[in-house]
Motif scaffolding. Structure first.
Motif, PDB file in Angstrom:
ATOM      1  N   LYS A 131      13.435  -4.513   3.067  1.00  0.00           N
ATOM      2  CA  LYS A 131      12.197  -5.088   3.573  1.00  0.00           C
ATOM      3  C   LYS A 131      11.041  -4.569   2.743  1.00  0.00           C
ATOM      4  O   LYS A 131      11.162  -3.543   2.075  1.00  0.00           O
ATOM      5  CB  LYS A 131      11.972  -4.752   5.051  1.00  0.00           C
ATOM      6  CG  LYS A 131      11.667  -3.292   5.330  1.00  0.00           C
ATOM      7  CD  LYS A 131      11.191  -3.077   6.775  1.00  0.00           C
ATOM      8  CE  LYS A 131      10.794  -1.624   6.970  1.00  0.00           C
ATOM      9  NZ  LYS A 131      10.314  -1.342   8.329  1.00  0.00           N
ATOM     10  N   VAL A 148       7.597  -2.742   2.691  1.00  0.00           N
ATOM     11  CA  VAL A 148       6.930  -1.814   3.610  1.00  0.00           C
ATOM     12  C   VAL A 148       5.466  -2.230   3.703  1.00  0.00           C
ATOM     13  O   VAL A 148       4.601  -1.668   3.053  1.00  0.00           O
ATOM     14  CB  VAL A 148       7.076  -0.362   3.114  1.00  0.00           C
ATOM     15  CG1 VAL A 148       6.355   0.601   4.023  1.00  0.00           C
ATOM     16  CG2 VAL A 148       8.540   0.011   3.049  1.00  0.00           C
ATOM     17  N   GLY A 149       5.220  -3.284   4.478  1.00  0.00           N
ATOM     18  CA  GLY A 149       3.868  -3.816   4.580  1.00  0.00           C
ATOM     19  C   GLY A 149       3.876  -4.867   5.665  1.00  0.00           C
ATOM     20  O   GLY A 149       3.551  -4.598   6.808  1.00  0.00           O
ATOM     21  N   THR A 150       4.336  -6.062   5.287  1.00  0.00           N
ATOM     22  CA  THR A 150       4.469  -7.094   6.302  1.00  0.00           C
ATOM     23  C   THR A 150       5.750  -6.872   7.108  1.00  0.00           C
ATOM     24  O   THR A 150       5.913  -7.456   8.169  1.00  0.00           O
ATOM     25  CB  THR A 150       4.480  -8.492   5.669  1.00  0.00           C
ATOM     26  OG1 THR A 150       5.438  -8.498   4.612  1.00  0.00           O
ATOM     27  CG2 THR A 150       3.114  -8.810   5.098  1.00  0.00           C
ATOM     28  N   ASP A 151       6.642  -6.025   6.606  1.00  0.00           N
ATOM     29  CA  ASP A 151       7.783  -5.545   7.388  1.00  0.00           C
ATOM     30  C   ASP A 151       8.653  -6.654   7.972  1.00  0.00           C
ATOM     31  O   ASP A 151       9.178  -6.516   9.074  1.00  0.00           O
ATOM     32  CB  ASP A 151       7.300  -4.643   8.548  1.00  0.00           C
ATOM     33  CG  ASP A 151       6.790  -3.300   8.048  1.00  0.00           C
ATOM     34  OD1 ASP A 151       7.055  -2.966   6.889  1.00  0.00           O
ATOM     35  OD2 ASP A 151       6.129  -2.588   8.823  1.00  0.00           O
ATOM     36  N   ASN A 152       8.801  -7.740   7.246  1.00  0.00           N
ATOM     37  CA  ASN A 152       9.599  -8.838   7.783  1.00  0.00           C
ATOM     38  C   ASN A 152      11.093  -8.648   7.563  1.00  0.00           C
ATOM     39  O   ASN A 152      11.895  -8.940   8.435  1.00  0.00           O
ATOM     40  CB  ASN A 152       9.160 -10.160   7.165  1.00  0.00           C
ATOM     41  CG  ASN A 152       7.890 -10.681   7.782  1.00  0.00           C
ATOM     42  OD1 ASN A 152       7.801 -10.822   8.997  1.00  0.00           O
ATOM     43  ND2 ASN A 152       6.883 -10.948   6.968  1.00  0.00           N
ATOM     44  N   PRO A 169       8.985   0.875  -1.457  1.00  0.00           N
ATOM     45  CA  PRO A 169      10.023   1.895  -1.635  1.00  0.00           C
ATOM     46  C   PRO A 169      11.459   1.354  -1.661  1.00  0.00           C
ATOM     47  O   PRO A 169      12.282   1.832  -2.451  1.00  0.00           O
ATOM     48  CB  PRO A 169       9.811   2.817  -0.428  1.00  0.00           C
ATOM     49  CG  PRO A 169       8.355   2.699  -0.134  1.00  0.00           C
ATOM     50  CD  PRO A 169       7.991   1.271  -0.456  1.00  0.00           C
ATOM     51  N   TYR A 170      11.787   0.376  -0.838  1.00  0.00           N
ATOM     52  CA  TYR A 170      13.162  -0.132  -0.841  1.00  0.00           C
ATOM     53  C   TYR A 170      13.480  -0.932  -2.101  1.00  0.00           C
ATOM     54  O   TYR A 170      14.633  -1.021  -2.512  1.00  0.00           O
ATOM     55  CB  TYR A 170      13.431  -0.976   0.416  1.00  0.00           C
ATOM     56  CG  TYR A 170      13.340  -0.151   1.676  1.00  0.00           C
ATOM     57  CD1 TYR A 170      14.322   0.774   1.997  1.00  0.00           C
ATOM     58  CD2 TYR A 170      12.256  -0.273   2.532  1.00  0.00           C
ATOM     59  CE1 TYR A 170      14.238   1.553   3.135  1.00  0.00           C
ATOM     60  CE2 TYR A 170      12.159   0.501   3.687  1.00  0.00           C
ATOM     61  CZ  TYR A 170      13.151   1.405   3.979  1.00  0.00           C
ATOM     62  OH  TYR A 170      13.068   2.180   5.103  1.00  0.00           O
ATOM     63  N   PRO A 194       0.839  -1.198   0.000  1.00  0.00           N
ATOM     64  CA  PRO A 194       0.000   0.000   0.000  1.00  0.00           C
ATOM     65  C   PRO A 194       0.880   1.257   0.000  1.00  0.00           C
ATOM     66  O   PRO A 194       1.920   1.280   0.662  1.00  0.00           O
ATOM     67  CB  PRO A 194      -0.772  -0.112   1.319  1.00  0.00           C
ATOM     68  CG  PRO A 194      -0.743  -1.563   1.662  1.00  0.00           C
ATOM     69  CD  PRO A 194       0.574  -2.065   1.155  1.00  0.00           C
ATOM     70  N   ASP A 195       0.470   2.248  -0.745  1.00  0.00           N
ATOM     71  CA  ASP A 195       1.140   3.546  -0.736  1.00  0.00           C
ATOM     72  C   ASP A 195       1.410   3.938   0.718  1.00  0.00           C
ATOM     73  O   ASP A 195       0.553   3.757   1.583  1.00  0.00           O
ATOM     74  CB  ASP A 195       0.208   4.571  -1.398  1.00  0.00           C
ATOM     75  CG  ASP A 195       0.908   5.898  -1.639  1.00  0.00           C
ATOM     76  OD1 ASP A 195       1.629   6.365  -0.735  1.00  0.00           O
ATOM     77  OD2 ASP A 195       0.728   6.464  -2.728  1.00  0.00           O
ATOM     78  N   THR A 196       2.615   4.486   0.980  1.00  0.00           N
ATOM     79  CA  THR A 196       2.975   4.767   2.375  1.00  0.00           C
ATOM     80  C   THR A 196       2.075   5.836   3.003  1.00  0.00           C
ATOM     81  O   THR A 196       2.023   5.966   4.216  1.00  0.00           O
ATOM     82  CB  THR A 196       4.451   5.218   2.505  1.00  0.00           C
ATOM     83  OG1 THR A 196       4.637   6.388   1.706  1.00  0.00           O
ATOM     84  CG2 THR A 196       5.407   4.133   2.060  1.00  0.00           C
ATOM     85  N   ALA A 197       1.354   6.583   2.172  1.00  0.00           N
ATOM     86  CA  ALA A 197       0.418   7.584   2.714  1.00  0.00           C
ATOM     87  C   ALA A 197      -0.936   6.972   3.070  1.00  0.00           C
ATOM     88  O   ALA A 197      -1.817   7.661   3.583  1.00  0.00           O
ATOM     89  CB  ALA A 197       0.232   8.711   1.711  1.00  0.00           C
TER      90      ALA A 197
END
Lengths: 320, 259
Positions: free
Chosen positions: B119, B121-125, B37-38, B11-14
């Motif tokens: 990583k 930017v969502g499930t952040d694993n 983003p990464y 999802p968009d970070t906003a």
């Protein structure tokens, strides 16, 4: 539940606090023995001391080739220790090293992992981890399915380190081949002794409201006075005022210190995601409608150029 | 210099995150999906390397039909080929299954480097990269902010607490990329038009011999929003900043016990 194995991180033979936190958390959950793994060069002398933190056994891989961290070398040593200990779970501290080693080790053993864990419970023989997702905009609980060992990486500074225990039996880990391809040639000190935001218990962060890189001095002064690390918003980093390693937020570091002071940061959703799980949040901003005030426990509506130096003076008085 | 770039859609970070009806996943209504983003740093690095040294960039994603947009974005920015492994709805957050799927999709391809974001930017694993390297049997460097690629080897820098590790490794290798490595480009209109004509190689996950969701390594039990914050103590400090500062520091000491 059988034993838990905890990877203990050291640099220059100094054991990391975050690893002792992981060891203590293991001790709180284990019915069986808690064992530790220490990897490095000339680290055997450190091993017995881990008994005082609850380790009944310490597996030690001591080899000049392991003096500096390498994912492959440390993974091999740890896999060998896991073979000897046959644990149901393996814990890591979520440091740069732990986040690098944990997943490689898990894949070597053919299992998954629970990363960046901020809360841990047991449901029978399953660990149920609470962890932030969407950079802290939501929290998930999860387990590793039916797979053992359960590889779990704990966020630093969330779990308490508690001393307690006796002496540890030291078990050497031998017969390693150590064919290391990706080699750390050098560890360059770039911190100048500065505390890293990921490990800090107190963080003072600055944003666009600082108006320029030179004014990060105000943030550094307050951080020093309260014994904290220096953080920054994305706006300040993207403007080139401070290095990215200081960035807190969805595309920076996600942190949960006991105290987070945000100065000149309006509170974009991406920033809030990265710090909203801090225990106490303080905002200093001249705009009373800044979103940061909505999640702040304490705040000052005012000019940070006057408020910050005054806070620094007050904090110094407390420190005596 | 052939590069494989693994990308994921997030999802968009906003985005404001809402919880879905079964309280296990997010409500996807109105979510705009972007390349994580990464992963943009990974793609940019691969593009720069192949521009300098020749070779091809292949972007791979594992995700449902909507994830094709991420691959089109990569193609628009200059990736030569795209592979879409269709699936992934049952394996959200299951890093090890995702790594296994990607490993199967990559095996047999000709590559010097595999690049991932450090990583999603969502499930952040932040687990897939090192797991994938292990499965491919190649070395990895995670969290890279500096990179030089020579003939058959690389030198990379990665930030660790208080320092930077300088790492050398033979190729092939896997890198996970961190902010600071480069400045990702935007897709130009010409690239966006050209991307529409480039083929996306579609692969069903079952054809890789993986029965996704059959034996999960990560099972999400619940998903919830953070507890709402109650009103804080806000001090008006315009007129007397020093007094406000003294009051605040005193509260932090005596009430919050935070300093």
């Amino acid at each position: 539940m059988a034993g838990i194995l905890v990877f203990i991180e050291q640099r220059d033979s100094e054991i990391r606090k975050a690893s002792l936190q992981a060891l203590s958390e293991a001790k709180r959950h284990a019915d069986g023995d808690v064992a530790a793994v220490l990897v490095g060069s000339g680290v055997t002398d450190q091993a017995t001391g881990l008994g005082a933190w609850g380790a009944a056994k310490v597996f030690v891989a001591d080899d000049p080739k392991l003096a500096l961290y390498s994912a492959e070398g440390y993974c091999e040593a740890l896999a060998k220790a896991a073979e000897l200990a046959a644990p149901t779970a393996v814990f890591f501290a979520g440091t740069a090293m732990g986040r690098d080693l944990g997943p490689r080790f898990a894949a070597r053993l053919g299992v998954g992992a629970l990363a960046d864990v901020i809360g841990l419970e047991r449901d029978g023989d399953r660990f149920v981890a609470r962890r932030p997702v969407y950079s802290g905009k939501a929290f998930a609980t999860a387990d590793t399915g039916g797979h053992d060992p359960q590889v779990i990486t704990l966020r630093p500074n969330v779990f308490a380190a508690e001393e307690g225990g006796g002496s540890a039996e030291v078990v050497p880990v031998e017969g390693l081949s150590l064919n290391i391809r990706a080699v750390v040639e050098e560890l360059v000190d770039t911190g100048g002794g500065e505390l890293d935001v990921a490990e800090a218990d107190i963080i003072v962060s600055g944003g666009r409201g600082l108006k320029g890189p030179e004014n990060f001095a105000l943030i550094r002064d307050l951080a020093k006075a309260v014994g904290g690390a220096v953080g920054a918003s994305r706006a300040a980093v993207d403007a080139g005022w401070i290095a990215h390693k200081h960035q807190v937020g969805q595309t920076g570091k996600v942190v949960s210190p006991s105290l987070y002071i945000a100065a000149g940061i309006s509170g974009a959703i991406q920033h809030l995601a990265g710090m909203s799980s801090s225990k106490v949040i303080v905002a200093v901003n001249k705009d009373p409608d800044a979103p940061i005030f909505k999640i702040a426990d304490y705040g000052i509506v005012g000019d940070l150029f006057q408020v910050l130096p005054a806070m620094t003076e007050e904090a110094k008085k407390l420190a005596g | 210099m052939n590069c494989i770039v693994c990308v994921t859609s997030v999802p968009d970070t906003a985005s404001v995150i809402k919880i879905g009806p079964e309280a296990k996943s997010i409500d996807e209504t109105g979510i705009k999906w972007i390349v994580s983003p990464y992963d943009e740093y990974a793609l940019e690095e691969a593009l720069q390397l192949t521009e300098a040294k020749g070779g091809e960039v292949t972007a791979i994603t594992y995700g449902p039909a909507r994830a094709e947009a991420a691959l089109r974005d990569c193609l628009a920015r200059g990736a030569h080929k795209a592979v879409h492994v269709l699936g992934g709805e049952a394996t959200l957050g299951d890093s090890f299954t995702i790594a296994k799927v990607l490993a199967k999709a990559i095996e047999g391809r000709d590559y010097d480097l595999v690049l991932c974001g450090f990583k999603g930017v969502g499930t952040d694993n932040g687990q897939v990269g090192p797991m994938l390297a292990e499965l491919l049997g190649i070395p990895h460097v995670a969290n890279v902010t500096k990179l030089e690629v020579g003939d058959g080897s690389l030198r990379a820098g990665r930030d660790v607490e208080g320092g930077q590790e300088q790492i050398s490794s033979p190729l092939p290798a896997l890198l996970t990329c961190q902010k600071g490595l480069n400045e990702p480009r935007y897709a130009a209109l010409k690239g966006i038009m050209a991307a529409k004509r480039k083929p996306v190689d579609k692969v069903e996950v079952a054809s890789l011999g993986i029965d996704e969701g059959a034996d999960p390594f990560y099972v999400r039990r619940s998903l919830e929003l953070p507890p709402p914050k109650s009103g804080g103590t806000i001090i008006q400090g315009e007129d007397d900043p020093a007094g406000a500062a003294a009051q605040l520091v005193n509260l932090l000491r005596t009430e919050a016990k935070a300093i």
